[in-house]
Design an enzyme around this catalytic site. Structure first.
Site, PDB file in Angstrom:
ATOM      1  N   ASP A  80     -48.802 102.274 -53.265  1.00 15.93           N
ATOM      2  CA  ASP A  80     -48.189 103.566 -52.739  1.00 15.93           C
ATOM      3  C   ASP A  80     -49.422 104.492 -52.352  1.00 15.93           C
ATOM      4  O   ASP A  80     -50.394 104.120 -53.252  1.00 15.93           O
ATOM      5  CB  ASP A  80     -47.421 104.211 -53.513  1.00 15.93           C
ATOM      6  CG  ASP A  80     -47.870 104.513 -54.938  1.00 15.93           C
ATOM      7  OD1 ASP A  80     -48.390 103.655 -55.461  1.00 15.93           O
ATOM      8  OD2 ASP A  80     -47.426 105.804 -55.298  1.00 15.93           O
ATOM      9  N   GLU A 170     -47.093 104.594 -58.172  1.00 13.78           N
ATOM     10  CA  GLU A 170     -47.897 104.989 -59.230  1.00 13.78           C
ATOM     11  C   GLU A 170     -48.211 106.487 -58.978  1.00 13.78           C
ATOM     12  O   GLU A 170     -48.363 107.283 -60.197  1.00 13.78           O
ATOM     13  CB  GLU A 170     -49.122 104.091 -59.186  1.00 13.78           C
ATOM     14  CG  GLU A 170     -50.230 104.359 -60.202  1.00 13.78           C
ATOM     15  CD  GLU A 170     -51.239 105.557 -60.190  1.00 13.78           C
ATOM     16  OE1 GLU A 170     -51.779 105.933 -61.169  1.00 13.78           O
ATOM     17  OE2 GLU A 170     -51.251 106.126 -59.002  1.00 13.78           O
TER      18      GLU A 170
HETATM   19 ZN   LIG Z   1     -54.363 105.343 -57.716  1.00 16.23          ZN
END
Ligand SMILES: [Zn+2]
Length: 398
Positions: A80, A170
């Protein structure tokens, strides 16, 4: 044969911005689209166990080569991108950077950064100026896939088992939540998610959040004398008690902070939301004590129950765990040096998926990707840095 640059350019064009407001995993459908692309790229290289689970985590492994027993090493990157600016990117290539101001397609200029003169003569990948580049962390992804290609070549050096993991979400702090450490099968791992070439990080903040609630006494302002307790004003007093020099805007390096992230209120009730951060765990505990002491002081003044404080621990400094395994850090330092890169060890002023993984039993420091200016339109990455990171990863696992 595809290069790390080609892979990177392909992956950054898939929109994978994560979204904190969505409770699903992955939080956005584009991440699974990239996941499918990665599984197919890994399978094409001959990795038969490459797969994506229902939450969008991609796993793959390469069996050990050679007779000497070696540790199983994990390599992890996230799919992401930050939601600070739009995600889908149309990258631009500067074949040989002249060392001056970089003008992006939409007119945004990149200049004044200390690292820029050092990149003169290199091939750079930059954004159009309308989005992040996504080098955080698709550079890490592209470097790991290219490492796989190199390890699967007939003339590849011997190595232990390699365990690959690509994680969703994340950037919204959930990347490690559903990571399957048991089936991943690594003895230890590295996230490839840092910035400039050579960065090696194994210290992050200890983190807590704090909600301060104030209950006031409201009365018509015309007859409020000696009666009213204005909750909003009490909240402001609370904020003033905390040391102003310990705010994010006044701290750096190993200095922790109290950070006010939100406030709301009227005469009747008020709320302050804080995050507390410190690399040193006992100093974080002191910050939590200060919040409680501020509550007690105000309660003595305005009456018991006026101020309540709700503290929650978020994550811990992975140094506690990684320090117990100095060989993991020594291996990374050696890999950098073997490739002529001086390791730059510095504390992260934030958190990392590696912290959660470390405390769950998979020690996991963080390595550079080679990129700069993450989470913004001025993000960029030199192609030679990505190529060098592939070599560093080969030294790391072989
Ligand atoms: Zn990163």
């Amino acid at each position: 044969m595809s290069s790390v640059k080609e892979r990177f350019l392909k992956y950054v064009q898939v929109e994978t911005t994560s979204c904190e407001a969505n409770g699903t995993c992955p939080s956005t459908p584009g991440q699974k689209e990239l996941g499918r692309l990665l599984v197919s790229d890994l399978q094409e290289l001959g990795i038969t166990d490459a797969r994506m689970d229902e939450h969008g985590y991609v796993y793959a492994s390469i069996p050990a080569k050679g007779v000497e027993p070696r540790p199983a090493i994990g390599l992890i990157a996230h799919m992401d991108t930050s939601d600070a600016v739009p995600g889908a990117t149309c990258p631009q290539i500067i074949p040989s950077y002249d060392g001056g101001t970089i003008r992006l397609r939409n007119g945004v200029e990149i200049s004044g950064f200390d690292f820029l003169p050092g990149l003169k003569g290199q091939e750079l990948i930059v954004t159009s100026g309308d989005s992040v580049l996504g080098a955080d962390d698709k550079a890490g992804v592209a470097e790991i896939v290219t490492l796989c290609e190199r390890l699967l070549a007939p003339d590849a050096p011997d190595h232990g088992k390699i365990c690959i993991g690509f994680t969703p979400d994340e950037e919204i702090g959930r990347g490690a939540d559903l990571f399957d450490i048991k089936n991943f099968g690594a003895d230890f791992a590295y996230t490839v998610d840092g910035g400039a070439l050579g960065e090696l990080e194994y210290e992050c903040f200890n983190a807590a959040s704090c909600k301060v609630t104030v209950k006031g006494v409201n009365i018509h302002p015309g007859s409020a004398k000696d009666q009213m307790i204005n909750a909003s004003l009490v909240a402001m007093e609370f904020a003033r008690i905390l040391p102003p020099w310990e705010r994010p805007e006044h701290t750096e390096g190993y200095e922790g902070f109290y950070h006010l992230t939100g406030m709301s209120g009227n005469e009747e009730s008020a709320e302050l939301r804080y995050i507390l951060r410190d690399h040193n765990r006992s100093k974080l505990e002191e910050k939590k004590e200060t919040m409680l002491a501020a509550r007690d002081w105000l309660n003595r003044r305005y009456g018991e129950g006026t101020v309540t404080v709700d503290l929650k621990d978020s994550y811990r400094n992975m140094k506690e765990i990684v320090e117990q395994h100095p060989e993991i850090l020594a291996r990374a330092e050696k890999a950098f040096r073997e490739n002529g890169v001086e390791p730059l060890i510095q504390p992260i002023r934030g958190g990392t998926d590696g912290a959660q993984l470390s405390f769950r039993g998979l020690p996991c420091p963080n390595l550079s990707t080679g990129g700069y200016n993450f989470h913004g339109r001025k993000e960029l990455i030199p192609v030679p840095a990505m190529e060098k990171m592939v070599e560093v990863l080969i030294s790391l696992v072989c």
